[in-house]
Scaffold this motif. Structure first.
Motif, PDB file in Angstrom:
ATOM      1  N   THR A   1       0.828  -1.222   0.000  1.00 47.26           N
ATOM      2  CA  THR A   1       0.000   0.000   0.000  1.00 47.26           C
ATOM      3  C   THR A   1       0.857   1.265   0.000  1.00 47.26           C
ATOM      4  N   ALA A   2       2.101   1.170   0.429  1.00 50.04           N
ATOM      5  CA  ALA A   2       3.010   2.322   0.414  1.00 50.04           C
ATOM      6  C   ALA A   2       4.061   2.111  -0.678  1.00 50.04           C
ATOM      7  N   PRO A   3       4.477   3.194  -1.368  1.00 50.95           N
ATOM      8  CA  PRO A   3       5.534   3.037  -2.361  1.00 50.95           C
ATOM      9  C   PRO A   3       6.880   2.789  -1.693  1.00 50.95           C
ATOM     10  N   SER A   4       7.789   2.180  -2.456  1.00 48.94           N
ATOM     11  CA  SER A   4       9.125   1.910  -1.909  1.00 48.94           C
ATOM     12  C   SER A   4      10.157   1.997  -3.019  1.00 48.94           C
ATOM     13  N   ALA A   5      11.226   2.734  -2.779  1.00 45.70           N
ATOM     14  CA  ALA A   5      12.296   2.877  -3.776  1.00 45.70           C
ATOM     15  C   ALA A   5      12.822   1.488  -4.149  1.00 45.70           C
ATOM     16  N   GLY A   6      12.733   1.169  -5.442  1.00 46.55           N
ATOM     17  CA  GLY A   6      13.232  -0.122  -5.922  1.00 46.55           C
ATOM     18  C   GLY A   6      12.430  -1.302  -5.402  1.00 46.55           C
ATOM     19  N   ALA A   7      11.265  -1.045  -4.842  1.00 51.49           N
ATOM     20  CA  ALA A   7      10.414  -2.098  -4.239  1.00 51.49           C
ATOM     21  C   ALA A   7      11.227  -2.946  -3.258  1.00 51.49           C
ATOM     22  N   LEU A   8      12.047  -2.277  -2.470  1.00 51.83           N
ATOM     23  CA  LEU A   8      12.916  -3.002  -1.524  1.00 51.83           C
ATOM     24  C   LEU A   8      12.296  -3.097  -0.122  1.00 51.83           C
ATOM     25  N   TYR A   9      11.320  -2.278   0.160  1.00 51.03           N
ATOM     26  CA  TYR A   9      10.538  -2.353   1.413  1.00 51.03           C
ATOM     27  C   TYR A   9      11.398  -2.516   2.668  1.00 51.03           C
ATOM     28  N   PRO A  10      12.060  -1.438   3.077  1.00 53.33           N
ATOM     29  CA  PRO A  10      12.956  -1.524   4.240  1.00 53.33           C
ATOM     30  C   PRO A  10      12.251  -1.396   5.594  1.00 53.33           C
ATOM     31  N   LEU A  11      10.931  -1.289   5.597  1.00 49.39           N
ATOM     32  CA  LEU A  11      10.224  -1.008   6.856  1.00 49.39           C
ATOM     33  C   LEU A  11       9.614  -2.262   7.473  1.00 49.39           C
ATOM     34  N   ASP A  12       9.391  -2.183   8.769  1.00 44.30           N
ATOM     35  CA  ASP A  12       8.605  -3.190   9.491  1.00 44.30           C
ATOM     36  C   ASP A  12       7.617  -2.459  10.377  1.00 44.30           C
ATOM     37  N   ILE A  13       6.484  -3.117  10.623  1.00 44.26           N
ATOM     38  CA  ILE A  13       5.470  -2.542  11.517  1.00 44.26           C
ATOM     39  C   ILE A  13       5.315  -3.488  12.702  1.00 44.26           C
ATOM     40  N   TYR A  14       5.397  -2.898  13.881  1.00 46.73           N
ATOM     41  CA  TYR A  14       5.186  -3.651  15.118  1.00 46.73           C
ATOM     42  C   TYR A  14       3.974  -3.070  15.832  1.00 46.73           C
ATOM     43  N   GLY A  15       3.210  -3.941  16.477  1.00 50.42           N
ATOM     44  CA  GLY A  15       2.078  -3.498  17.294  1.00 50.42           C
ATOM     45  C   GLY A  15       2.386  -3.743  18.755  1.00 50.42           C
ATOM     46  N   VAL A  16       2.276  -2.681  19.558  1.00 52.44           N
ATOM     47  CA  VAL A  16       2.389  -2.812  21.011  1.00 52.44           C
ATOM     48  C   VAL A  16       0.951  -2.939  21.506  1.00 52.44           C
TER      49      VAL A  16
END
Ligand SMILES: Cc1cc2nc3c(=O)[nH]c(=O)nc-3n(C[C@H](O)[C@H](O)[C@H](O)COP(=O)(O)O)c2cc1C
Length: 205
Positions: free
Chosen positions: A62-77
């Motif tokens: 759902t979010a764009p990413s440079a080079g489709a490399l997706y460097p992010l992670d989502i954590y839920g507290v």
């Protein structure tokens, strides 16, 4: 790796327009302790960074990413009684499987809030999302610019969370003032994951 917890399928149709969500979006700092359903948690995670397509050997999100490399992670507290059917703890979102994995047990909201310059209002939200960046996933292709790209991409995810929350009748806050090392320690994260944004989510008080 911990056993995965399957998330309910997200909905691709809502009742609030993008314009309405944009108009209503505000940083919220006051939340009811009312729990979220697993379906709501699932929808927020999908909106944040969920998979929308599969192309060029990548899961597109759902979010764009440079080079489709997706460097992010989502954590839920997740707080005690924060999300129906989930024990309190730190959960890692696995977009490719639309699933969660438990990273650490316990209600750590207050500790996270303390490490965010004592912004204790956050601790009342049933759920606090933390967006982290692992720079090497982008820097392997883009060098130092990969760090910039990772930060930009976290901003996209942050806005996705705001808008998805609005679209399902929830509110979100955003916090950038925190001690990165302490957040890593409290949440039991790998030191390669740099916390970039903290976003409490819940019903407005
Ligand atoms: C990168 C970033 C960091 C922020 N950090 C905090 C924070 O630590 N605490 C807080 O209460 N608000 C924080 N905010 C929210 C801003 O104060 C808020 O976006 C601004 O006042 C505009 O209000 P609005 O978001 O309701 O339109 C942050 C916003 C951004 C984009």
């Amino acid at each position: 790796m911990a056993a995965e917890i399957a998330l309910p399928s997200p909905s691709y149709k809502g009742t609030v327009s993008v314009e309405e969500a944009l108009k209503a979006r505000r940083t919220h700092r006051s939340f009811q302790s009312r729990p979220l359903t697993l379906k709501q948690f699932s929808q927020i995670l999908w909106g944040a960074y969920g998979v929308t397509d599969q192309k060029y050997g990548s899961f597109l999100k759902t979010a764009p990413s440079a080079g489709a490399l997706y460097p992010l992670d989502i954590y839920g507290v997740v707080g005690k009684g924060g999300v129906e059917t989930l024990a309190p703890g730190i959960y890692h979102f696995r977009p490719e499987n639309h699933a969660l994995e438990l990273v650490k047990q316990g209600d750590l909201r207050a500790e996270v809030a303390r490490q965010a310059l004592q912004q204790m209002w956050m601790a009342k939200a049933p759920l606090i999302l933390v967006i982290t960046g692992e720079y090497k996933r982008s820097s392997i292709k883009y060098g130092p610019r990969g760090v910039t790209y990772t930060h930009i991409e976290a901003g996209h995810v942050g806005q996705n969370i705001f808008l998805q929350a609005e679209a399902i009748g929830l509110k979100a806050g955003i916090v950038g003032a925190f001690n990165n090392q302490q957040i890593i320690r409290v949440m039991g994260l790998s030191t390669s994951h740099d916390p970039l944004l903290i976003m409490p989510v819940g019903y407005s008080e």
